[in-house]
Enzyme design. Sequence first.
Site, short mmCIF file in Angstrom:
data_model
loop_
_atom_site.label_atom_id
_atom_site.label_comp_id
_atom_site.label_asym_id
_atom_site.label_seq_id
_atom_site.Cartn_x
_atom_site.Cartn_y
_atom_site.Cartn_z
N CYS A 19 0.83 -1.21 0.00
CA CYS A 19 0.00 0.00 0.00
C CYS A 19 0.87 1.26 0.00
O CYS A 19 1.68 1.47 0.90
CB CYS A 19 -0.93 -0.02 1.21
N CYS A 22 0.19 3.52 3.00
CA CYS A 22 0.79 2.97 4.22
C CYS A 22 2.27 3.35 4.30
O CYS A 22 2.79 3.68 5.37
CB CYS A 22 0.63 1.45 4.24
#
Length: 422
Positions: A19, A22
């Site tokens: 991600c 993230c």
Amino acid sequence: FKENRKDDIWLVDFYAPWCGHCKKLEPVWNEVGMEMKNMGSPVKVGKMDATSFSSIASEFGVRGYPTIKLLKGDLAYNYRGPRTKDDIVEFANRVAGPLIRPLPSQHMFEHVQKRHRVLFVYVGGESPLKEKYIEVASELIVYTYFFSASEDVLPEYVTLPELPAVVVFKDGTYFVYDEYEDGDLSSWINRERFQGYLNVDGFTLYELGDTGKLVAIAVIDDKNSSVEHTRLKSIIQEVARDYRDHFHRDFQFGHMDGNDYINSLLMDDLTIPTIVVLNTSNQQYFLPDRHIESTEDMVQFINNILDGTAEAQGGDGLLQRIKRIIYDAKSTVVSVFKSSPLLGCFLFGLPLGVISIMCYGICTADTDGGVDEHEAAKKENVDRELTDEGSEEEQEEEKNGKYTELSDEELKQKDIIEKKKD
């Protein structure tokens, strides 16, 4: 962690290794951990790969990445604010503490009031209203603080019609909850947890959608100090301050820096500075039909919206949804080509090339087939004509036959004439 998590208060980042958001949060999250440790907070900070521990992530209802949750006993609180260190730390300290914080003295009240722009206070003893207040606090603690105090702790300028009472302090004044006028306590607190005038961004606008209010925004350029930009901002501020009693139940006021976000929301290019009123519940918006020159013009525009004479644009109808799909697709393509032209050419050029070749092949095949069918039809027609009329040889033989027959008769007649002569 699963067995012992209820022994402590945990602030957890559920992430996925692939991600991008993230990865962007990771350095901020490390700062959050150091900050909580340095201030001696009882909150433990951690992160978990939700793809490796999917059962635990599913247990806490993790559906996207990153997801930040504060786990406190049997409760799990979602963080929905900006992903900055200060905002995350503030969230953790607020939710980790008691639901209702007591204010034992005027000095403490003044200290807390300086720290918080919006302050909810329950005044009085035990009552059904207090039970409701605690219930609402357990739901909305993720957004704001909740306090309790006795009447003598409040400033002298505060006058309460009756006790118990729930009071909100903001915008340099205070407002008392009235069940008959304001309805449900939870809805009232959700509406009043914002200041009357805000610097609105995309996240704040999303949050304001829960209040059910229309949002009146001056769309300006903060770096532009021209008279027009400053004047529109001042008009919105004056209406928010001077007409609060008239409009606060239906309107939220503020300004937005730049028109990029508002353009994507309205699917239109707004020329700044301008004023727009948004209905975040159904994606409708209102634009003034004439130039806003004064506070009176703005008040008239708002009244036109309230009485239904102002024309609403946008909405969430079928046509608008189709328009939104086309607009989002166009925006995605443009953003891809702007960020990475080579990637854009590969992603969109290759499929288009394959489709073009297929179309060319189909069109070419259809053309050849059409010629063959035409020739076949032409040949069939010729055959039919030959069948009906006979071949050229047959016709010639028929003519020769007739000629032969006529010649024999002539010979007979000649023989008869000759015999007569004889």
